[in-house]
Design a protein around this motif. Structure first.
Motif, PDB file in Angstrom:
ATOM      1  N   GLY A 124       0.854  -1.213  -0.091  1.00 36.37           N
ATOM      2  CA  GLY A 124       0.219  -0.162   0.102  1.00 36.37           C
ATOM      3  C   GLY A 124       0.929   1.206   0.024  1.00 36.37           C
ATOM      4  O   GLY A 124       1.993   1.217  -0.591  1.00 36.37           O
ATOM      5  N   GLU A 125       0.286   2.463   0.477  1.00 40.10           N
ATOM      6  CA  GLU A 125       0.732   3.680   0.437  1.00 40.10           C
ATOM      7  C   GLU A 125       0.373   4.334   1.671  1.00 40.10           C
ATOM      8  O   GLU A 125      -0.837   4.150   2.351  1.00 40.10           O
ATOM      9  N   VAL A 126       1.110   5.361   1.787  1.00 37.12           N
ATOM     10  CA  VAL A 126       0.633   6.576   3.021  1.00 37.12           C
ATOM     11  C   VAL A 126       0.692   7.695   2.266  1.00 37.12           C
ATOM     12  O   VAL A 126       1.535   7.989   1.718  1.00 37.12           O
ATOM     13  N   ILE A 127      -0.608   8.245   2.309  1.00 37.93           N
ATOM     14  CA  ILE A 127      -1.061   9.456   1.818  1.00 37.93           C
ATOM     15  C   ILE A 127      -1.046  10.750   2.917  1.00 37.93           C
ATOM     16  O   ILE A 127      -2.029  10.349   3.588  1.00 37.93           O
ATOM     17  N   VAL A 128      -0.336  11.767   2.829  1.00 34.88           N
ATOM     18  CA  VAL A 128      -0.385  13.082   3.684  1.00 34.88           C
ATOM     19  C   VAL A 128      -1.125  14.087   2.862  1.00 34.88           C
ATOM     20  O   VAL A 128      -0.667  14.454   2.083  1.00 34.88           O
ATOM     21  N   ALA A 129      -2.404  14.276   3.184  1.00 30.97           N
ATOM     22  CA  ALA A 129      -3.167  15.352   2.641  1.00 30.97           C
ATOM     23  C   ALA A 129      -2.981  16.633   3.581  1.00 30.97           C
ATOM     24  O   ALA A 129      -3.746  16.777   4.530  1.00 30.97           O
ATOM     25  N   ASP A 130      -2.040  17.190   3.001  1.00 30.44           N
ATOM     26  CA  ASP A 130      -1.595  18.753   3.584  1.00 30.44           C
ATOM     27  C   ASP A 130      -2.658  19.835   3.196  1.00 30.44           C
ATOM     28  O   ASP A 130      -2.663  20.017   2.005  1.00 30.44           O
ATOM     29  N   ASN A 131      -2.973  20.543   4.107  1.00 30.51           N
ATOM     30  CA  ASN A 131      -3.807  21.492   4.042  1.00 30.51           C
ATOM     31  C   ASN A 131      -3.221  23.186   4.595  1.00 30.51           C
ATOM     32  O   ASN A 131      -3.810  23.795   4.799  1.00 30.51           O
ATOM     33  N   GLY A 132      -2.031  23.010   3.657  1.00 31.03           N
ATOM     34  CA  GLY A 132      -1.181  24.553   4.113  1.00 31.03           C
ATOM     35  C   GLY A 132      -0.460  24.516   5.435  1.00 31.03           C
ATOM     36  O   GLY A 132      -0.074  25.589   6.013  1.00 31.03           O
TER      37      GLY A 132
END
Length: 130
Positions: free
Chosen positions: A42-50
């Protein structure tokens, strides 16, 4: 959690992030440890919001995929991370280390059984001081 080129991704672990430098590295490491122990591709996704505190650099240095989400808000970060996910299954966890990434087996098992949505309760059994 890096899959072989010929293997599809089974799991995407998505973490919204806004200035989580203090806890982000531990969360990514725990997600990776789970995946290795469970032999999940799988993967790790960091959804950065600024983030402005170095969170993006930490995520990249840890090998996570960083998705920049311009629209502000927790829900927007979730949606941006989910949109980028390539795994068959998506597990969403906060990046403030309030959830235990090392115990995702039960969630993944239910997803593999065909459940569309699996929800955990971090307050089951009460809330302890600290």
């Amino acid at each position: 959690m890096v899959p072989k080129d010929d293997q599809p991704l089974e799991l995407s672990i998505v973490m919204p992030c806004l200035n989580e430098a203090r806890t982000l590295e531990a969360c990514i490491q725990k997600a990776r440890n789970f995946s290795q122990r469970a032999e999940v591709h799988g993967e790790v996704i960091v959804a950065d919001n600024g983030s402005t505190d170095g969170s993006v650099e930490i995520a990249r240095n840890m090998g996570a995929q960083v998705v920049h989400v311009a629209e502000k808000g927790y829900g927007s970060a979730w949606m941006g991370g989910i949109a980028a996910a390539r795994g068959t299954y998506i597990i969403m966890e906060d990046s403030d280390d309030s959830y235990d990434f090392l115990h995702l087996e039960a969630f993944l098992a239910k997803l593999r059984e065909g459940y569309d949505l699996v929800v955990g309760n971090r307050f089951l059994g009460g809330i302890r001081p600290g």
